[in-house]
Design a protein around this motif. Structure first.
Motif, PDB file in Angstrom:
ATOM      1  N   ARG A 284      -1.887  24.346 -33.455  1.00 56.55           N
ATOM      2  CA  ARG A 284      -1.187  25.127 -32.435  1.00 56.55           C
ATOM      3  C   ARG A 284      -0.939  26.564 -32.897  1.00 56.55           C
ATOM      4  O   ARG A 284      -1.078  27.514 -32.114  1.00 56.55           O
ATOM      5  N   GLU A 285      -0.584  26.755 -34.160  1.00 60.47           N
ATOM      6  CA  GLU A 285      -0.317  28.101 -34.659  1.00 60.47           C
ATOM      7  C   GLU A 285      -1.566  28.967 -34.598  1.00 60.47           C
ATOM      8  O   GLU A 285      -1.532  30.109 -34.143  1.00 60.47           O
TER       9      GLU A 285
ATOM     10  N   GLN B 273      -4.187  28.412 -32.718  1.00 61.43           N
ATOM     11  CA  GLN B 273      -4.560  28.553 -31.314  1.00 61.43           C
ATOM     12  C   GLN B 273      -3.784  29.676 -30.640  1.00 61.43           C
ATOM     13  O   GLN B 273      -4.330  30.444 -29.843  1.00 61.43           O
ATOM     14  N   GLN B 274      -2.513  29.804 -30.956  1.00 64.74           N
ATOM     15  CA  GLN B 274      -1.704  30.864 -30.349  1.00 64.74           C
ATOM     16  C   GLN B 274      -2.165  32.247 -30.791  1.00 64.74           C
ATOM     17  O   GLN B 274      -2.055  33.213 -30.037  1.00 64.74           O
ATOM     18  N   ARG B 275      -2.683  32.358 -32.029  1.00 68.16           N
ATOM     19  CA  ARG B 275      -3.166  33.652 -32.497  1.00 68.16           C
ATOM     20  C   ARG B 275      -4.530  34.000 -31.889  1.00 68.16           C
ATOM     21  O   ARG B 275      -4.835  35.163 -31.663  1.00 68.16           O
TER      22      ARG B 275
ATOM     23  N   GLU C  50      -5.908  32.438 -28.956  1.00 70.59           N
ATOM     24  CA  GLU C  50      -5.947  32.297 -27.506  1.00 70.59           C
ATOM     25  C   GLU C  50      -4.562  32.484 -26.900  1.00 70.59           C
ATOM     26  O   GLU C  50      -4.038  31.574 -26.254  1.00 70.59           O
ATOM     27  N   PRO C  51      -3.938  33.616 -27.096  1.00 72.28           N
ATOM     28  CA  PRO C  51      -2.584  33.802 -26.557  1.00 72.28           C
ATOM     29  C   PRO C  51      -2.583  33.678 -25.040  1.00 72.28           C
ATOM     30  O   PRO C  51      -3.497  34.137 -24.368  1.00 72.28           O
TER      31      PRO C  51
ATOM     32  N   THR D  19      -2.831  30.956 -23.267  1.00 71.08           N
ATOM     33  CA  THR D  19      -3.558  29.807 -22.724  1.00 71.08           C
ATOM     34  C   THR D  19      -2.786  28.519 -23.002  1.00 71.08           C
ATOM     35  O   THR D  19      -1.965  28.455 -23.916  1.00 71.08           O
TER      36      THR D  19
ATOM     37  N   SER E  46      -1.695  24.903 -24.366  1.00 76.57           N
ATOM     38  CA  SER E  46      -1.821  24.346 -25.709  1.00 76.57           C
ATOM     39  C   SER E  46      -2.935  23.302 -25.760  1.00 76.57           C
ATOM     40  O   SER E  46      -3.342  22.758 -24.726  1.00 76.57           O
TER      41      SER E  46
END
Length: 496
Positions: A335-336, A338-340, A342-343, A345, A347
């Motif tokens: 998740r961490e 992914q957030q960097r 694909e902000p 979007t 989860s």
């Protein structure tokens, strides 16, 4: 939309997508920081060029972001000619301001007022263009200025005769008088100097496709390639400037009723996600789905947007009339990370739940595992965990694609990697070098490992793609992928 219809006088300068049919530009507290440019499109059924390697011939994209590789081009103190004749530093320009651009008139360019549609800032390497009259322009190497011979980049993109058109000593820039709307000035270039440092850079999107910077006709910014092959968020420019084709369902229905339409497969989600956040507000997809089904046209949707859940009853209904392919993009579980990458979007867990809901609705659902990132998401442990979750969600097939770095995306990713994971830069330099694709030996090894892991989880092992072409949707959604297009030759992605 047909991009060539957005050009002025056939000279190659595009306007913002759909500008000719611009209805309004709006913001909403519901989407903080996002501007929606609502347009009435003349066409939404897009023919894929025959030279393209994608395994489909037609696409529909009801949404578009501002996309081009030459974003953020000029120093902030560059003076921009305003429509009222005043000068204003580029850094202080705001969306909605009226500036001077140019328009074609009887074979010549004339100054013309135009509206600022978008404004960006970032940090890029700086070059100084010194003119014969003593004026200077500080710009990035990607920026383009108008010359007597057409648009020229500030610097070459590679050595030798294959380099893109760029400025050289003696080149005559086209300038504009600050007191008339004529374009009489010819400003000779003395030299272009590399300042050897990066500085904040700014650029605009305007209605005419250009603006006047320090008295010189300067090319508009058209942002990066929208939703690039990386399947990442392409940056603030894409995420905050969304073009919405508000009449897409009606226009598509009319196009599909034409006798010439042969009901070929139509792919959606191949460029921009049709179920991005804006779809929750505009609700274009139900009409598009109905138009395709009513005409007997098979279609597929690739998304990472959970808004698709809203349309599952409709999709289930039309699947009895035409072939429907659905697939969800899930690149990783972290998740961490992914957030960097694909902000903004959903989860990974939300997307896995979307797969479950699609399957519960009685529809097949493939999963696109892309891009697989060397050194970040390509370990056996990471892939095994991801495939276990995909299998548990009930996916009917899996397609995997190793990271592909085409122009526009590769520059962004190189900067991101250098900041976030500098220790991996040597690995990527070794794997990618001058190309868009990882070395064949890496792709072959990755393919073998991925196939083994898919067999472990009882997943279809015949759909892995260490693609040397554009990304395809999971098996069952599209015809067999073509493999006849060579990778383009590029400059080193991570130069020494």
């Amino acid at each position: 939309m047909r991009w060539d219809r957005q050009r002025v006088g056939g000279e190659g300068e595009q306007a913002i997508p759909g500008l000719g049919g611009l209805v309004r530009s709006v913001t909403s507290p519901e989407f903080a920081g996002v501007t929606f440019h609502e347009v009435r499109a003349r066409s939404v059924l897009n023919k894929v060029p025959g030279s393209s390697a994608v395994p489909f011939s037609w696409t529909v994209n009801p949404y578009r972001g501002c996309s081009h590789a030459c974003t953020y081009c000029l120093a902030g103190d560059t003076e921009v000619l305003m429509a009222d004749g005043d000068l204003k530093p580029l850094a202080e320009i705001e969306v909605g301001d009226e500036v001077f651009g140019t328009r074609a008139h009887q074979g010549h360019r004339r100054g013309a007022p135009t509206r600022v549609l978008a404004h960006w800032v970032t940090v890029k390497r700086a070059y100084r263009v010194v003119l014969e009259n003593g004026a200077e322009l500080i710009a990035s190497g990607d920026h383009r200025f108008l010359t007597e011979r057409g648009w020229r980049h500030v610097t070459a993109d590679r050595p030798g005769p294959a380099a893109r058109p760029h400025l050289a000593a003696g080149e005559q820039l086209v300038g504009i008088s600050l007191y008339t709307t004529e374009l009489p000035a010819r400003l000779g270039v003395m030299r272009v100097e590399d300042l050897g440092r990066e500085i904040p850079m700014y650029d605009l999107t305007t209605g005419t496709g250009d603006f006047i910077a320090n008295g010189v006709v300067s090319h508009n910014c058209f942002a990066r390639n929208s939703h690039t092959y990386l399947d990442f968020d392409a940056g603030k420019d894409f995420d905050t400037q969304v073009v919405v084709k508000v009449n897409a369902p009606e226009v598509l229905a009319a196009q599909l009723r034409k006798p010439s339409w042969t009901r070929e497969h139509v792919a959606m989600g191949t460029n921009t996600d049709p179920y991005q956040r804006a779809e929750g507000r505009y609700r274009l997809m139900p009409g598009i789905i109905s138009a395709l089904a009513d005409s007997g046209t098979p279609f597929s949707i690739l998304t990472k947007g959970t808004v698709l859940t809203r349309d599952l009853p409709l999709l289930s209904s039309v699947s009895t009339e035409v072939p429907v392919g659905l697939s969800v993009s899930i690149a990783l579980l972290d998740r961490e990370l992914q957030q960097r990458l694909e902000p903004g979007t959903p989860s990974p867990q939300a997307r896995l739940e979307l797969v479950r809901r699609i399957r519960d609705a009685g529809l097949p659902c493939g999963v696109l595992v892309a891009p697989i990132l060397p050194g970040l998401t390509d370990s056996d442990e990471a892939l095994d965990s991801l495939l276990a979750e995909i299998a548990a969600a009930g996916a009917t097939s899996v397609t995997a694609i190793a990271l592909h770095l085409r122009p526009g995306a590769r520059e962004w990713f190189a900067r991101w990697l250098a900041v976030e994971h500098p220790g991996l830069v040597p690995l990527y330099r070794e794997l990618y070098g001058r190309g868009s694709y990882a070395k064949p030996v890496y792709r072959k090894q990755l393919s073998a490992r991925f196939a083994r892991l898919m067999r472990r989880h009882g997943l279809d092992s015949n759909v892995f793609r260490t693609s040397t072409v554009e990304p395809a949707e999971p098996a069952g959604a599209l015809p067999v992928q073509r493999r006849d297009s060579p990778a383009p030759v590029q400059e080193p992605l991570f130069p020494l």
